[in-house]
Design a protein around this motif. Structure first.
Motif, PDB file in Angstrom:
ATOM      1  N   ASP A  71      30.400  41.663  47.132  1.00 53.42           N
ATOM      2  CA  ASP A  71      31.488  40.744  47.490  1.00 53.42           C
ATOM      3  C   ASP A  71      32.699  41.465  48.066  1.00 53.42           C
ATOM      4  OD1 ASP A  71      32.372  42.006  45.235  1.00 53.42           O
ATOM      5  OD2 ASP A  71      32.647  40.192  44.029  1.00 53.42           O
ATOM      6  N   GLY A  72      32.547  42.755  48.366  1.00 47.96           N
ATOM      7  CA  GLY A  72      33.640  43.521  48.969  1.00 47.96           C
ATOM      8  C   GLY A  72      34.708  43.930  47.981  1.00 47.96           C
ATOM      9  N   ASN A  73      34.511  43.638  46.710  1.00 45.11           N
ATOM     10  CA  ASN A  73      35.495  43.974  45.679  1.00 45.11           C
ATOM     11  C   ASN A  73      34.812  44.790  44.589  1.00 45.11           C
ATOM     12  OD1 ASN A  73      37.782  43.984  43.999  1.00 45.11           O
ATOM     13  ND2 ASN A  73      37.070  42.138  42.936  1.00 45.11           N
ATOM     14  N   VAL A  74      35.119  46.094  44.537  1.00 45.48           N
ATOM     15  CA  VAL A  74      34.522  46.957  43.523  1.00 45.48           C
ATOM     16  C   VAL A  74      35.299  46.780  42.221  1.00 45.48           C
ATOM     17  CG1 VAL A  74      33.958  49.320  42.868  1.00 45.48           C
ATOM     18  CG2 VAL A  74      33.753  48.609  45.258  1.00 45.48           C
ATOM     19  N   SER A  75      34.720  46.009  41.315  1.00 42.14           N
ATOM     20  CA  SER A  75      35.389  45.652  40.061  1.00 42.14           C
ATOM     21  C   SER A  75      35.222  46.743  39.012  1.00 42.14           C
ATOM     22  CB  SER A  75      34.805  44.334  39.535  1.00 42.14           C
ATOM     23  OG  SER A  75      35.124  44.140  38.184  1.00 42.14           O
ATOM     24  N   GLN A  76      36.316  47.099  38.347  1.00 45.48           N
ATOM     25  CA  GLN A  76      36.253  48.095  37.281  1.00 45.48           C
ATOM     26  C   GLN A  76      35.410  47.595  36.121  1.00 45.48           C
ATOM     27  OE1 GLN A  76      37.558  51.280  37.445  1.00 45.48           O
ATOM     28  NE2 GLN A  76      36.304  51.540  35.602  1.00 45.48           N
ATOM     29  N   GLN A  77      35.477  46.272  35.857  1.00 50.85           N
ATOM     30  CA  GLN A  77      34.658  45.713  34.776  1.00 50.85           C
ATOM     31  C   GLN A  77      33.173  45.884  35.057  1.00 50.85           C
ATOM     32  OE1 GLN A  77      37.265  44.124  36.280  1.00 50.85           O
ATOM     33  NE2 GLN A  77      38.139  42.542  34.935  1.00 50.85           N
ATOM     34  N   GLU A  78      32.788  45.721  36.317  1.00 48.64           N
ATOM     35  CA  GLU A  78      31.381  45.879  36.674  1.00 48.64           C
ATOM     36  C   GLU A  78      30.950  47.339  36.567  1.00 48.64           C
ATOM     37  OE1 GLU A  78      31.131  42.057  39.742  1.00 48.64           O
ATOM     38  OE2 GLU A  78      31.221  44.091  40.544  1.00 48.64           O
ATOM     39  N   LEU A  79      31.819  48.249  36.992  1.00 45.38           N
ATOM     40  CA  LEU A  79      31.525  49.678  36.859  1.00 45.38           C
ATOM     41  C   LEU A  79      31.384  50.060  35.392  1.00 45.38           C
ATOM     42  CD1 LEU A  79      34.044  51.116  39.497  1.00 45.38           C
ATOM     43  CD2 LEU A  79      31.552  51.030  39.720  1.00 45.38           C
ATOM     44  N   ASP A  80      32.275  49.543  34.559  1.00 47.79           N
ATOM     45  CA  ASP A  80      32.225  49.837  33.122  1.00 47.79           C
ATOM     46  C   ASP A  80      30.950  49.282  32.494  1.00 47.79           C
ATOM     47  OD1 ASP A  80      34.674  51.097  33.305  1.00 47.79           O
ATOM     48  OD2 ASP A  80      35.829  49.386  32.564  1.00 47.79           O
ATOM     49  N   TYR A  81      30.522  48.099  32.963  1.00 49.60           N
ATOM     50  CA  TYR A  81      29.292  47.481  32.452  1.00 49.60           C
ATOM     51  C   TYR A  81      28.091  48.392  32.718  1.00 49.60           C
ATOM     52  CZ  TYR A  81      25.656  43.909  31.798  1.00 49.60           C
ATOM     53  OH  TYR A  81      24.545  43.212  31.378  1.00 49.60           O
ATOM     54  N   VAL A  82      28.008  48.910  33.936  1.00 47.39           N
ATOM     55  CA  VAL A  82      26.890  49.788  34.301  1.00 47.39           C
ATOM     56  C   VAL A  82      26.935  51.076  33.491  1.00 47.39           C
ATOM     57  CG1 VAL A  82      25.845  51.133  36.165  1.00 47.39           C
ATOM     58  CG2 VAL A  82      26.704  48.846  36.623  1.00 47.39           C
ATOM     59  N   ARG A  83      28.114  51.674  33.386  1.00 43.97           N
ATOM     60  CA  ARG A  83      28.245  52.921  32.627  1.00 43.97           C
ATOM     61  C   ARG A  83      27.849  52.710  31.165  1.00 43.97           C
ATOM     62  NH1 ARG A  83      30.292  57.885  32.809  1.00 43.97           N
ATOM     63  NH2 ARG A  83      30.903  57.639  34.985  1.00 43.97           N
ATOM     64  N   ALA A  84      28.338  51.618  30.573  1.00 41.94           N
ATOM     65  CA  ALA A  84      28.029  51.343  29.166  1.00 41.94           C
ATOM     66  C   ALA A  84      26.528  51.148  28.967  1.00 41.94           C
ATOM     67  CB  ALA A  84      28.791  50.100  28.702  1.00 41.94           C
ATOM     68  N   TYR A  85      25.894  50.469  29.924  1.00 40.76           N
ATOM     69  CA  TYR A  85      24.453  50.249  29.822  1.00 40.76           C
ATOM     70  C   TYR A  85      23.699  51.576  29.856  1.00 40.76           C
ATOM     71  CZ  TYR A  85      19.682  49.580  31.177  1.00 40.76           C
ATOM     72  OH  TYR A  85      18.316  49.689  31.221  1.00 40.76           O
ATOM     73  N   PHE A  86      24.029  52.421  30.820  1.00 39.73           N
ATOM     74  CA  PHE A  86      23.305  53.680  30.972  1.00 39.73           C
ATOM     75  C   PHE A  86      23.523  54.593  29.768  1.00 39.73           C
ATOM     76  CE2 PHE A  86      22.379  52.384  35.195  1.00 39.73           C
ATOM     77  CZ  PHE A  86      21.337  53.197  35.637  1.00 39.73           C
ATOM     78  N   ILE A  87      24.720  54.605  29.228  1.00 34.63           N
ATOM     79  CA  ILE A  87      24.987  55.428  28.047  1.00 34.63           C
ATOM     80  C   ILE A  87      24.206  54.900  26.855  1.00 34.63           C
ATOM     81  CG2 ILE A  87      26.764  56.071  26.349  1.00 34.63           C
ATOM     82  CD1 ILE A  87      28.740  56.267  28.669  1.00 34.63           C
ATOM     83  N   GLN A  88      24.164  53.583  26.710  1.00 32.49           N
ATOM     84  CA  GLN A  88      23.427  52.976  25.606  1.00 32.49           C
ATOM     85  C   GLN A  88      21.931  53.225  25.750  1.00 32.49           C
ATOM     86  OE1 GLN A  88      23.732  48.709  25.361  1.00 32.49           O
ATOM     87  NE2 GLN A  88      22.812  48.614  23.332  1.00 32.49           N
ATOM     88  N   VAL A 146      30.194  35.285  38.807  1.00 35.15           N
ATOM     89  CA  VAL A 146      29.165  35.715  39.749  1.00 35.15           C
ATOM     90  C   VAL A 146      29.455  35.050  41.087  1.00 35.15           C
ATOM     91  CG1 VAL A 146      26.709  35.797  40.280  1.00 35.15           C
ATOM     92  CG2 VAL A 146      27.471  35.914  37.896  1.00 35.15           C
ATOM     93  N   SER A 147      29.825  35.853  42.071  1.00 37.65           N
ATOM     94  CA  SER A 147      30.169  35.290  43.381  1.00 37.65           C
ATOM     95  C   SER A 147      28.909  34.888  44.135  1.00 37.65           C
ATOM     96  CB  SER A 147      30.958  36.315  44.200  1.00 37.65           C
ATOM     97  OG  SER A 147      30.124  37.386  44.597  1.00 37.65           O
ATOM     98  N   GLU A 148      29.090  34.067  45.140  1.00 34.93           N
ATOM     99  CA  GLU A 148      27.961  33.632  45.966  1.00 34.93           C
ATOM    100  C   GLU A 148      27.332  34.833  46.675  1.00 34.93           C
ATOM    101  OE1 GLU A 148      26.995  30.559  49.684  1.00 34.93           O
ATOM    102  OE2 GLU A 148      28.932  30.490  48.666  1.00 34.93           O
ATOM    103  N   ALA A 149      28.184  35.763  47.123  1.00 35.69           N
ATOM    104  CA  ALA A 149      27.677  36.955  47.813  1.00 35.69           C
ATOM    105  C   ALA A 149      26.818  37.788  46.871  1.00 35.69           C
ATOM    106  CB  ALA A 149      28.843  37.792  48.347  1.00 35.69           C
ATOM    107  N   GLU A 150      27.251  37.935  45.625  1.00 31.82           N
ATOM    108  CA  GLU A 150      26.466  38.699  44.651  1.00 31.82           C
ATOM    109  C   GLU A 150      25.143  38.004  44.349  1.00 31.82           C
ATOM    110  OE1 GLU A 150      30.013  40.833  42.012  1.00 31.82           O
ATOM    111  OE2 GLU A 150      29.518  38.717  41.685  1.00 31.82           O
ATOM    112  N   ALA A 151      25.180  36.692  44.168  1.00 34.84           N
ATOM    113  CA  ALA A 151      23.959  35.938  43.889  1.00 34.84           C
ATOM    114  C   ALA A 151      22.967  36.057  45.048  1.00 34.84           C
ATOM    115  CB  ALA A 151      24.292  34.475  43.625  1.00 34.84           C
TER     116      ALA A 151
END
Length: 244
Positions: A71-88, A146-151
């Motif tokens: 969606d052209g917007n790199v969200s910190q929450q989304e980055l944190d979600y990915v990092r938390a998943y990989f660490i877990q 969840v934006s339309e672009a992401e979906a």
């Protein structure tokens, strides 16, 4: 083999810088040919090849980056979600190593959703691919929407992963609430009979049962459990609405 030939040719024309560049380009070509050959063999021979844990993690991280940028917007929450998943899933040390490799090798290159998805489609089981789609929607929703672009990007990835349209809509409905989302999760119409609802629930519960991912990491199993609960919640909602 190609990487060494490219290095020699690079040295002949541009000395040491050319040798280094030739080696890098040749390595990429070697990897592409090896990957393409493996994909062709697995499809032609009817046998699914496996993907190494390291390759799976990098490819999953690459798909994550595509969704995050959709969606052209790199969200910190989304980055944190990915990092938390990989660490877990993999532990802090291994996760950090994956992030470093991604930043050094992949991040600044054009990442192809088609190539990555087709590679994984040929080497992973269907329940694993369903969980990948669920994970990608989880990333998209990490910032609350969840934006339309992401979906649309996730839909495209699902197609390349050979995910059925009804299965995709079922997982999508877990993240988009509507008056019919419970029915969509169970892959039935709102006009379905009570008997059809019960049959659909049994089918979906079996399809999304966490035991289907018995060979995956704990974080993936937890994601599967969440998906399984969504199926149960959808069934209970319909039961309540119908007084079953």
């Amino acid at each position: 083999m190609i990487k060494w030939l490219a290095a020699v040719l690079g040295y002949m024309y541009f000395r040491f810088p050319g040798a280094i560049l030739g080696f890098i380009v040749g390595s990429l070509l070697d990897n592409y040919i090896r990957t393409s050959g493996g994909l062709f063999k697995s499809m032609a021979g009817g046998q699914k090849q496996t993907v190494s844990p390291g390759d799976f993690e990098l490819n999953l991280l690459s798909l994550s980056s595509i969704v995050i940028k959709a969606d052209g917007n790199v969200s910190q929450q989304e980055l944190d979600y990915v990092r938390a998943y990989f660490i877990q899933a993999y532990g802090k040390e291994r996760a950090n190593a994956t992030f470093r490799t991604f930043n050094e090798v992949v991040k600044n290159r054009q990442v192809s959703a088609y190539n990555i998805s087709r590679y994984l489609a040929a080497r992973t089981k269907y329940p694993t691919r369903l969980q990948i789609i669920h994970f990608l929607f989880g990333i998209a929703q990490a910032d609350g929407h969840v934006s339309e672009a992401e979906a649309n990007v996730i839909r495209e990835i699902a197609g390349h992963l050979q995910i059925g349209a009804r299965d995709f809509e079922s997982i999508k409905a877990m993240f988009f609430k509507s008056t019919t989302s419970a029915y969509t999760i169970l892959e039935i119409e709102k006009s379905a009979t009570d008997a059809e609802v019960k049959k659909a629930y049994r089918t979906m519960a079996k399809k999304y049962h966490p035991d289907k991912l018995g060979d995956m990491d704990e974080a993936y199993k937890k994601g599967a459990e969440e998906k399984f609960r969504k199926v149960q919640d959808a069934y209970e909602q319909i039961q309540k609405e119908r007084g079953l």
